[in-house]
Write a protein that holds these residues in place. Sequence first.
Motif, PDB file in Angstrom:
ATOM      1  N   ASP A   1     -13.390   0.653  18.025  1.00 29.28           N
ATOM      2  CA  ASP A   1     -12.873  -0.388  18.927  1.00 29.28           C
ATOM      3  C   ASP A   1     -11.792  -1.208  18.237  1.00 29.28           C
ATOM      4  O   ASP A   1     -10.735  -1.506  18.819  1.00 29.28           O
ATOM      5  CB  ASP A   1     -14.008  -1.304  19.389  1.00 29.28           C
ATOM      6  CG  ASP A   1     -14.929  -0.637  20.396  1.00 29.28           C
ATOM      7  OD1 ASP A   1     -14.486   0.355  21.027  1.00 29.28           O
ATOM      8  OD2 ASP A   1     -16.076  -1.085  20.559  1.00 29.28           O
ATOM      9  N   MET A   2     -12.044  -1.578  16.991  1.00 28.60           N
ATOM     10  CA  MET A   2     -11.081  -2.362  16.228  1.00 28.60           C
ATOM     11  C   MET A   2      -9.798  -1.563  15.992  1.00 28.60           C
ATOM     12  O   MET A   2      -8.685  -2.099  16.104  1.00 28.60           O
ATOM     13  CB  MET A   2     -11.701  -2.760  14.890  1.00 28.60           C
ATOM     14  CG  MET A   2     -10.839  -3.693  14.043  1.00 28.60           C
ATOM     15  SD  MET A   2     -11.639  -4.081  12.460  1.00 28.60           S
ATOM     16  CE  MET A   2     -13.043  -5.040  13.020  1.00 28.60           C
ATOM     17  N   LEU A   3      -9.935  -0.277  15.696  1.00 30.62           N
ATOM     18  CA  LEU A   3      -8.767   0.584  15.452  1.00 30.62           C
ATOM     19  C   LEU A   3      -7.883   0.666  16.684  1.00 30.62           C
ATOM     20  O   LEU A   3      -6.671   0.476  16.616  1.00 30.62           O
ATOM     21  CB  LEU A   3      -9.240   1.983  15.044  1.00 30.62           C
ATOM     22  CG  LEU A   3      -8.163   3.062  14.912  1.00 30.62           C
ATOM     23  CD1 LEU A   3      -7.180   2.711  13.811  1.00 30.62           C
ATOM     24  CD2 LEU A   3      -8.800   4.422  14.640  1.00 30.62           C
ATOM     25  N   VAL A   4      -8.486   0.942  17.828  1.00 29.05           N
ATOM     26  CA  VAL A   4      -7.719   1.098  19.065  1.00 29.05           C
ATOM     27  C   VAL A   4      -7.054  -0.221  19.459  1.00 29.05           C
ATOM     28  O   VAL A   4      -5.887  -0.251  19.848  1.00 29.05           O
ATOM     29  CB  VAL A   4      -8.635   1.614  20.190  1.00 29.05           C
ATOM     30  CG1 VAL A   4      -7.910   1.587  21.528  1.00 29.05           C
ATOM     31  CG2 VAL A   4      -9.096   3.034  19.878  1.00 29.05           C
ATOM     32  N   ASN A   5      -7.782  -1.311  19.335  1.00 26.65           N
ATOM     33  CA  ASN A   5      -7.231  -2.616  19.718  1.00 26.65           C
ATOM     34  C   ASN A   5      -6.108  -3.061  18.775  1.00 26.65           C
ATOM     35  O   ASN A   5      -5.198  -3.778  19.194  1.00 26.65           O
ATOM     36  CB  ASN A   5      -8.333  -3.682  19.738  1.00 26.65           C
ATOM     37  CG  ASN A   5      -9.333  -3.453  20.855  1.00 26.65           C
ATOM     38  OD1 ASN A   5      -8.986  -2.887  21.889  1.00 26.65           O
ATOM     39  ND2 ASN A   5     -10.575  -3.858  20.648  1.00 26.65           N
ATOM     40  N   SER A   6      -6.179  -2.623  17.514  1.00 25.25           N
ATOM     41  CA  SER A   6      -5.173  -3.044  16.526  1.00 25.25           C
ATOM     42  C   SER A   6      -3.977  -2.110  16.466  1.00 25.25           C
ATOM     43  O   SER A   6      -2.951  -2.455  15.897  1.00 25.25           O
ATOM     44  CB  SER A   6      -5.824  -3.128  15.136  1.00 25.25           C
ATOM     45  OG  SER A   6      -6.904  -4.024  15.129  1.00 25.25           O
ATOM     46  N   MET A   7      -4.106  -0.897  17.030  1.00 24.36           N
ATOM     47  CA  MET A   7      -3.023   0.078  16.957  1.00 24.36           C
ATOM     48  C   MET A   7      -1.825  -0.363  17.790  1.00 24.36           C
ATOM     49  O   MET A   7      -0.686  -0.054  17.474  1.00 24.36           O
ATOM     50  CB  MET A   7      -3.519   1.450  17.435  1.00 24.36           C
ATOM     51  CG  MET A   7      -2.557   2.589  17.186  1.00 24.36           C
ATOM     52  SD  MET A   7      -2.491   3.136  15.467  1.00 24.36           S
ATOM     53  CE  MET A   7      -4.017   4.042  15.308  1.00 24.36           C
ATOM     54  N   GLY A   8      -2.067  -1.095  18.865  1.00 24.49           N
ATOM     55  CA  GLY A   8      -0.975  -1.585  19.698  1.00 24.49           C
ATOM     56  C   GLY A   8      -0.209  -0.451  20.337  1.00 24.49           C
ATOM     57  O   GLY A   8      -0.789   0.532  20.813  1.00 24.49           O
ATOM     58  N   LEU A   9       1.115  -0.567  20.310  1.00 21.00           N
ATOM     59  CA  LEU A   9       1.969   0.427  20.955  1.00 21.00           C
ATOM     60  C   LEU A   9       2.317   1.593  20.038  1.00 21.00           C
ATOM     61  O   LEU A   9       3.080   2.481  20.417  1.00 21.00           O
ATOM     62  CB  LEU A   9       3.264  -0.248  21.441  1.00 21.00           C
ATOM     63  CG  LEU A   9       3.083  -1.361  22.485  1.00 21.00           C
ATOM     64  CD1 LEU A   9       4.432  -1.999  22.818  1.00 21.00           C
ATOM     65  CD2 LEU A   9       2.423  -0.822  23.747  1.00 21.00           C
TER      66      LEU A   9
ATOM     67  N   GLU B   1      -3.858  -3.870   9.035  1.00 20.43           N
ATOM     68  CA  GLU B   1      -3.500  -2.975   7.927  1.00 20.43           C
ATOM     69  C   GLU B   1      -4.202  -1.627   8.090  1.00 20.43           C
ATOM     70  O   GLU B   1      -3.606  -0.566   7.871  1.00 20.43           O
ATOM     71  CB  GLU B   1      -3.895  -3.614   6.598  1.00 20.43           C
ATOM     72  CG  GLU B   1      -3.473  -2.800   5.392  1.00 20.43           C
ATOM     73  CD  GLU B   1      -3.845  -3.466   4.070  1.00 20.43           C
ATOM     74  OE1 GLU B   1      -3.470  -2.922   3.016  1.00 20.43           O
ATOM     75  OE2 GLU B   1      -4.526  -4.515   4.100  1.00 20.43           O
ATOM     76  N   MET B   2      -5.462  -1.655   8.471  1.00 24.19           N
ATOM     77  CA  MET B   2      -6.208  -0.424   8.712  1.00 24.19           C
ATOM     78  C   MET B   2      -5.555   0.411   9.812  1.00 24.19           C
ATOM     79  O   MET B   2      -5.380   1.623   9.672  1.00 24.19           O
ATOM     80  CB  MET B   2      -7.653  -0.770   9.085  1.00 24.19           C
ATOM     81  CG  MET B   2      -8.509   0.411   9.502  1.00 24.19           C
ATOM     82  SD  MET B   2      -8.524   0.668  11.316  1.00 24.19           S
ATOM     83  CE  MET B   2      -9.433  -0.769  11.855  1.00 24.19           C
ATOM     84  N   ALA B   3      -5.155  -0.231  10.899  1.00 22.80           N
ATOM     85  CA  ALA B   3      -4.530   0.487  12.014  1.00 22.80           C
ATOM     86  C   ALA B   3      -3.185   1.072  11.601  1.00 22.80           C
ATOM     87  O   ALA B   3      -2.856   2.210  11.973  1.00 22.80           O
ATOM     88  CB  ALA B   3      -4.361  -0.462  13.202  1.00 22.80           C
ATOM     89  N   GLN B   4      -2.394   0.310  10.849  1.00 21.57           N
ATOM     90  CA  GLN B   4      -1.087   0.792  10.411  1.00 21.57           C
ATOM     91  C   GLN B   4      -1.232   2.016   9.499  1.00 21.57           C
ATOM     92  O   GLN B   4      -0.503   3.002   9.632  1.00 21.57           O
ATOM     93  CB  GLN B   4      -0.331  -0.322   9.679  1.00 21.57           C
ATOM     94  CG  GLN B   4       1.009   0.100   9.090  1.00 21.57           C
ATOM     95  CD  GLN B   4       2.020   0.574  10.128  1.00 21.57           C
ATOM     96  OE1 GLN B   4       1.856   0.327  11.329  1.00 21.57           O
ATOM     97  NE2 GLN B   4       3.069   1.243   9.688  1.00 21.57           N
TER      98      GLN B   4
END
Length: 352
Positions: free
Chosen positions: A7-15, A139-142
């Motif tokens: 959930d955190m990954l998807v929400n932080s990935m953005g566009l 940072e994790m998402a990036q």
Amino acid sequence: MITSYVDMLVNSMGLGAENMIVDAETAAKEKLQSAHFDILHIHGCWHYSAYRVLKLALKKGTRMVLSPYGQLEPWILEEHYWKDKLPKKMLFQKNIVERAYAVIIQGKMEEECIRKLGWNDRTEIIRNPVITHSTTPAEMAQKTYLVYRKVLDSHTIELMREQTLHLLRCFIKAGITGDSRWVTDDLYDINDPEQWRYILIYAHYENISSIVLRGAHLLNYQIPDTDIHKISCYLPNNYEMPKSIQDAIGMQYPSENDRLMATFRQVRKLILHHQFTISHLCEIDQELREHDAEEDHLAETLKDAKLYKTACRVMQLLADNTGFDEGFMPFPPLDDRITTKIDKQIYNHLKI
């Protein structure tokens, strides 16, 4: 924990990427059947349903990334080893790890465990903000996005559309001949920057960038400004930048026939060692266009050396991959099972 992480990954990935979370096998298969996905990211291990989804994804041309969350560490593997883990390992789990383009792990200890297993050495450490304050969700998402990007920048010929592959062949022919008039095929526009990216990455690692760029320029294509050296990708463990046949056999020969004999001996050696590439075809194409040989004598000499069929197969490969014209062929092309096998070898040169 895995649910919170995803959930955190998807929400932080953005566009950066369009993500879709699916937590059931049926729903995953429905999504894969209804649309194309670049990447399937499997979270966790030891679920046969994940393997069934993966098999469908691979058929659809989707690549896979795995996050095991420590579930491949020895103390987990040892739990109910004979009744549970060993059968699952043999049936599907080892295969899932081996097929992953990248394995995302969360620390050095897990990396060491994966390394000792020996199932996949393409590991990327991305710390988990759910369990540590040493990183942030952004940072994790990036970092995860960069892994996805690296996966899609690997073995790019597999991701090229049919028209892109056709155009690449036209670029190669124009680049070798130095004259756009030799290209009589229909040309297409490339409106997708990703397809240009795939061409440029492929040309770089196959050592044919100068030929492709020259051909594109001669055919009046505007090439995007892309710094290939800043692009990361996964390469086969035994990858080396292809070296020219000329560097291997030298230049001093009494006649052109002697030089071509040495060339085809080297070709046979490269094929046997799975090192024959598109760059070697380009080199042979240019050689045959620029120099004349005593064809009848050369054919007899090749037959005596049991190289004639190899030379004929190379003619077919030249026609298929560089647009080599039949009028320049000193021997008739041979399209048989072995030719197909060599062509597949060339196509999969950068496959991990």
